[in-house]
Design a protein around this motif. Sequence first.
Motif, PDB file in Angstrom:
ATOM      1  N   SER A 202       0.799  -1.222   0.000  1.00  0.00           N
ATOM      2  CA  SER A 202       0.000   0.000   0.000  1.00  0.00           C
ATOM      3  C   SER A 202       0.835   1.278   0.000  1.00  0.00           C
ATOM      4  O   SER A 202       0.281   2.363   0.138  1.00  0.00           O
ATOM      5  N   HIS A 203       2.142   1.137  -0.142  1.00  0.00           N
ATOM      6  CA  HIS A 203       2.926   2.362  -0.346  1.00  0.00           C
ATOM      7  C   HIS A 203       4.189   2.038  -1.142  1.00  0.00           C
ATOM      8  O   HIS A 203       5.141   1.458  -0.616  1.00  0.00           O
ATOM      9  N   VAL A 204       4.171   2.396  -2.433  1.00  0.00           N
ATOM     10  CA  VAL A 204       5.353   2.206  -3.286  1.00  0.00           C
ATOM     11  C   VAL A 204       5.537   3.435  -4.171  1.00  0.00           C
ATOM     12  O   VAL A 204       4.622   4.243  -4.328  1.00  0.00           O
ATOM     13  N   HIS A 205       6.747   3.571  -4.707  1.00  0.00           N
ATOM     14  CA  HIS A 205       7.044   4.636  -5.682  1.00  0.00           C
ATOM     15  C   HIS A 205       7.661   3.952  -6.906  1.00  0.00           C
ATOM     16  O   HIS A 205       8.874   3.737  -6.945  1.00  0.00           O
ATOM     17  N   LEU A 206       6.832   3.631  -7.893  1.00  0.00           N
ATOM     18  CA  LEU A 206       7.370   2.965  -9.087  1.00  0.00           C
ATOM     19  C   LEU A 206       8.418   3.824  -9.797  1.00  0.00           C
ATOM     20  O   LEU A 206       9.347   3.305 -10.405  1.00  0.00           O
TER      21      LEU A 206
ATOM     22  N   SER B 179      -0.728   9.997   1.096  1.00  0.00           N
ATOM     23  CA  SER B 179       0.301  10.978   1.436  1.00  0.00           C
ATOM     24  C   SER B 179       1.295  10.378   2.428  1.00  0.00           C
ATOM     25  O   SER B 179       1.145   9.238   2.859  1.00  0.00           O
ATOM     26  N   HIS B 180       2.318  11.168   2.750  1.00  0.00           N
ATOM     27  CA  HIS B 180       3.297  10.767   3.766  1.00  0.00           C
ATOM     28  C   HIS B 180       3.011  11.543   5.048  1.00  0.00           C
ATOM     29  O   HIS B 180       2.574  12.687   4.985  1.00  0.00           O
ATOM     30  N   CYS B 181       3.319  10.945   6.182  1.00  0.00           N
ATOM     31  CA  CYS B 181       3.047  11.636   7.441  1.00  0.00           C
ATOM     32  C   CYS B 181       4.038  11.227   8.520  1.00  0.00           C
ATOM     33  O   CYS B 181       4.199  10.042   8.814  1.00  0.00           O
TER      34      CYS B 181
HETATM   35 ZN   LIG Z   1       7.148   7.114   0.212  1.00  0.00          ZN
END
Ligand SMILES: [Zn+2]
Length: 444
Positions: A60-64, A213-215
Motif C-alpha cells: 500500500s505504499h510504493v514509488h514505481l 500521502s506521507h506523514c
Molecule cells: Zn514514500
Amino acid sequence: MGLLLKDAMIITQNSGKDLIKGDILIEKDTISQVGTNIPVTGHKVYQLDGLVVTPGFVQSHVHLCQTLFRNLSDDLELLEWLKQNIWPLEMSHDEESLRASARLGLTEMLLNGTTCILDMGNARHQEVIFQEMAASGIRGASGMVMMDTGEQSYQQETDQLLASTRALINEWHNSHNGCIKYALAPRFVLSCSPKLWSEVKKLSDEFELIIHSHCSENKTEWQEIKRLTGYSNLEYFVRNQLASPRLCLAHCIWVSAKEIQMMADYHINVLHCPGANLKLGSGIAPTPEFLKKGINVSLGSDGAACNNNLDIFNEMRLAALIQKPKSGVTSLSAGEVFDMATIGGAKSLGMSDEIGSIEPGKKADLVVLDLNKVHSIPADDIYAQIVYSVRANSVQHVMVDGKWVVYERKVQNYSEKQVIDDAWKQIQLLFAREKSLSEISKEV
Ligand SMILES: [Zn+2]
C-alpha cells in the motif's frame, strides 16, 4: 470455462480465518466457490496438491518512479536524501526512463506475489505509470504526485496540477475492468499549499478517491510542520477536513498519544514501511499501539531507492521483528502481520469488499506458494512460517483478476530480460539528463 484450483492448502483470510484443504473455483475475474471436492464440469483444472494458496499481497505504499534509483543514494537522512538526490532524479525522468522504472518495479513485485499496489506516482508523465500498471496485469491505484510549495525547483503550478489531475482521473479511474484506480497523491504537508489540500479534499469527495500521502516519517519533518503551521502533522489533516477512512498515510512514526487517538477517531489508514524506515533511520512506527486502538495498518516497501527491494516477504518479516526489541516479543503476532499484508492492504485502498481474502464473490487475486523448501521447513503455524521463514522464491504462480500474471515463476506480460536490459540503458540516459539539468541550473 472456469478455472478450478484443486487440492491446495488455502489460507482464506475470511472472518473465521479458516484454513481449508480444498479447491477454488474461479469464473472470469471472480472466485465463485471455495470448498472441498468441487466437481469438475468442464473447468480447466490446476492440480495444486502440496502447495499453499494465499490471497494476493497488497503493497500500500510504493514509488514505481524510484525503482530505477535503486542502490544510487544510500545512507542519508530523509530530507537531505529527497532534496539532493531523489527529487532531481524524479524530475529528470522522460517517458522511457519512467516506463523502465515502472516495469522493473512491477516485475519485481509480481514475482514476489504482490497483486495490488498503492503507488505515489510521478510529477511528470504519470500516464506512463498507468499504462504500465495496466500492461503488467497488476491491480492498484496511483496518481500524479503533487508538490506546489516548499522546494522552489520542484514546485508545480497549483491550478495546472489540479487540471492535469482531473484529466488523469477522467481517463484512468476505474479503468481496465476496475483494476486501475486513481489515488490523489499530495506528497506531504511540507510540499503542499493549504489551497492544494482544500482542492484535494474536494476532488476526493467528488470522485470518492483515496488520498495517499506521507506523514511524520521523520522527526525533523514533524518539527518543521509544527513550526510552519502551528499544528502537529495529524492535527493539520484534521483541521483541514482531510481526516477520514479515505486518508492513507505512509509511515506515521512520530505520532503523539493524542495523534494516535485522532487516527483512531477518524479511521485513518497507516501504510507501514519498516524496511525504508530502518534504512533511512527514521524510527519505528508504533504498530502494536495502532492495532490496539483499532487503526488499520497495511504494508509497503516504499521506493527501491530507500529499501532497496520491493519484496513483501521482507516487509512482513521486518514488520514483525522491528517491534520486538522496542515493544516486547509478543507485541505483534505473525498472524497480525499477515493481515497487514493482505486484508489490511485491501482496507487501506477501500477495497476490502473486492480483495484481501479468498471467499466467494471476491476478485480472483491469489498467490500459489511452494513452502516445501530447505529454508522454510519444518513448520507448525503457517502464518509464522510465511512471516519468518518463507522467501519470495517460494512464489510459484500469481493470479490477478482471474488471469495468471506469473506462472511457474515467470512474469507473463513482460520479458524479464528486456525489463533488465531497459533498466540499465535508461538509467545511463537519465544520469546524463540530470547532469546537464544541474549544470544549467548552476549557470543560472
Ligand atoms: Zn514514500
